[in-house]
Scaffold this active site. Structure first.
Site, mmCIF file in Angstrom:
data_model
loop_
_atom_site.group_PDB
_atom_site.id
_atom_site.type_symbol
_atom_site.label_atom_id
_atom_site.label_comp_id
_atom_site.label_asym_id
_atom_site.label_seq_id
_atom_site.Cartn_x
_atom_site.Cartn_y
_atom_site.Cartn_z
ATOM 1 N N GLU A 3 0.875 -1.182 0.000
ATOM 2 C CA GLU A 3 0.000 0.000 0.000
ATOM 3 C C GLU A 3 0.904 1.220 0.000
ATOM 4 O O GLU A 3 1.781 1.356 0.856
ATOM 5 C CB GLU A 3 -0.905 -0.056 1.235
ATOM 6 C CG GLU A 3 -1.622 1.234 1.594
ATOM 7 C CD GLU A 3 -2.540 1.772 0.494
ATOM 8 O OE1 GLU A 3 -3.431 1.035 0.057
ATOM 9 O OE2 GLU A 3 -2.338 2.934 0.077
ATOM 10 N N ASP A 43 -6.185 -4.052 -5.883
ATOM 11 C CA ASP A 43 -7.324 -3.406 -5.223
ATOM 12 C C ASP A 43 -7.019 -1.917 -5.167
ATOM 13 O O ASP A 43 -6.675 -1.367 -4.127
ATOM 14 C CB ASP A 43 -7.472 -4.016 -3.828
ATOM 15 C CG ASP A 43 -8.648 -3.437 -3.067
ATOM 16 O OD1 ASP A 43 -9.414 -2.644 -3.642
ATOM 17 O OD2 ASP A 43 -8.785 -3.771 -1.872
ATOM 18 N N THR A 85 -7.411 2.357 -6.420
ATOM 19 C CA THR A 85 -8.334 3.446 -6.731
ATOM 20 C C THR A 85 -8.461 3.556 -8.248
ATOM 21 O O THR A 85 -7.865 2.785 -8.990
ATOM 22 C CB THR A 85 -7.773 4.772 -6.173
ATOM 23 O OG1 THR A 85 -6.467 4.952 -6.728
ATOM 24 C CG2 THR A 85 -7.677 4.729 -4.666
ATOM 25 N N ASP A 86 -9.225 4.539 -8.701
ATOM 26 C CA ASP A 86 -9.325 4.793 -10.131
ATOM 27 C C ASP A 86 -7.970 5.262 -10.672
ATOM 28 O O ASP A 86 -7.113 5.694 -9.908
ATOM 29 C CB ASP A 86 -10.400 5.869 -10.389
ATOM 30 C CG ASP A 86 -11.769 5.408 -9.912
ATOM 31 O OD1 ASP A 86 -12.062 4.200 -10.018
ATOM 32 O OD2 ASP A 86 -12.533 6.252 -9.414
ATOM 33 N N PRO A 116 -2.589 8.513 -7.106
ATOM 34 C CA PRO A 116 -1.590 7.494 -6.753
ATOM 35 C C PRO A 116 -1.824 6.143 -7.423
ATOM 36 O O PRO A 116 -0.902 5.345 -7.541
ATOM 37 C CB PRO A 116 -1.702 7.383 -5.226
ATOM 38 C CG PRO A 116 -2.912 8.136 -4.826
ATOM 39 C CD PRO A 116 -3.254 9.070 -5.925
#
Lengths: 285, 285
Positions: free
Chosen positions: A107, A158, A160-161, A165
């Protein structure tokens, strides 16, 4: 009573709004703005740069569908790489399978993890108490570039659009490296946007085009996700040899005895039966 | 530019909004309030008592799914009764099948038909130029009470929600009469609400409970309908002898040569593969 609405633009001419009881917390990190809210209808939810990531009411749909589908195609998956997924929901679901030996989760923004541990323990609950999980706070693109060939059976993107980032996770280079670090049994699942509104459909097609160029098998599956734009959301299923429907191992998955609220092995097959207009858009790339 | 938004409450704490270019027309009939709007994102749409009935952008999904599913289970359907459906979309779709001999359409409010003919010719286009179709401006409940036993092969209940003029179409008496007027091959398809938000889930369960009491086979199928609450919408499939999946006649339906934008015979099977939480709610009634 406070009449405070969170609104998200779905397209130029459409928006979805949730009645907010309380804006719990807000923070600007080097990567993005993170906000947590409480509602009566959806429980808690959080946003990154003003876009809904999850609500407590329907996150189970997304997290079951990203994990159960690959596990039912290859129940022997042992080594998993999660890219993104800072809220912990994907890790929580994949760690329910006792046969999983190792989960590396990458992440980029440690603050997402720390804040979800504080404000969303219902999804983040497994991020600090399972020895099989290791957290890396790095860029996912760089992580897969450096990872060893054939070292994972499953990669779960998994993200974000593809703005901000998450952008590097939608590139040709990223998918090429995913192919390299996957074992011969390898499966890649990625957040694949949505077919209905123009803006999302464009990203769906861009993403599909790149995956198709890197994997011999590249399919798309759908699910009903009420708090995402249009409610019609997609994951990509790419692999080196498994077809997600022909190679479904329904009995083996059912033997895991995992209780799910959305997924079942009939729905697995149905999820890959896309509407004609979606098939045509995907075939056109 | 005009910043005019139409908003619809989906639940106590949620709403969906569309940016409106023009509020084209408004009329209060003895039954309900009818409004037509124009938008850039969705084309035209209309509301009854402030609830979205259809938008030009996604009405094809609803109208294909209400008609193609029964036609693929019994391709010999000849006599059809439509209850409601004043916008004409359901009639338009069922009349595409050349084998259909007769369609009786019973709409309580003639003004819905007349105004859709004026403002929504894309759905109402077949209401005045097909000899097989006959319009009745009557109460649907009374119509089926008076109709002859076994006189229809298919009943399509294309109704509003069970509040206002659509209320009688969700009663035990109505479904009992539907059973009586259907032939031995008979199929009933009804607008079956949605599983996600409490208010809609309640109506979904009430409806299912009444149909189950009147038909030996009572199943539910789903589709992605972005402009309806949650985007996860349902139709009921009830019949005297056909199972909607075991009795699917995929080859025969494909032989019709009907071009569809949403429906296909793989998706037909997938539509009946409901999520666990929806199955549990339906089984609990």
């Amino acid at each position: 009573m406070l009449d405070l609405w969170y609104s998200e633009k779905l397209s130029e001419g459409a928006k979805f709004s949730m009645l907010v009881d309380e804006h719990i917390y807000s923070e600007e990190t080097p990567f993005q703005k993170i906000d947590f809210f409480n509602t009566k209808t959806f429980g808690k939810f959080f946003t990154l740069d003003g876009l809904i990531m999850l609500t407590e009411k329907d996150e189970f749909i997304y997290h079951e569908m990203i994990t159960a589908v690959p596990m039912a195609v290859n129940p022997n998956i042992k080594k998993v790489l999660i890219i993104g997924g800072g809220d912990g929901g994907t890790a929580r679901e994949i760690l329910r399978y006792n046969t999983i030996e190792k989960v590396d989760m990458v992440e980029i923004d440690e603050r997402v993890v720390r804040l979800c541990q504080k404000y969303l323990p219902s999804t983040a609950c497994k991020l600090d108490n399972d020895d099989r999980l290791k957290l890396y706070f790095e860029d996912g693109l760089a992580f897969v570039r450096d990872a060893k060939e054939g070292s994972y059976d499953l990669i779960l993107v998994d993200s974000t659009d593809p703005i901000g980032p998450g952008e590097g996770l939608f590139t040709h280079e990223f998918y090429k490296n995913c192919y390299r670090v996957l074992s011969e049994d390898g499966i890649l699942i990625n957040q694949h946007e949505s077919p209905y509104y123009d803006e999302y459909r464009r990203e769906m097609k861009r993403s599909h085009s790149k995956i198709k160029n890197n994997f011999p098998i590249a399919k798309v599956y759908q699910f009903h996700m009420p708090t995402y734009a249009s409610g019609h959301w997609l994951f990509g299923f790419a692999s080196k040899k498994y077809d997600p429907v022909a190679d479904l191992k329904a009995d083996e998955w059912n033997c895991f005895g995992i209780k799910t609220k959305y997924y079942n092995t009939d729905l697995h097959i149905g999820a890959f039966a896309l509407p004609n207009y979606v098939k045509e858009e995907l075939e056109s790339v």
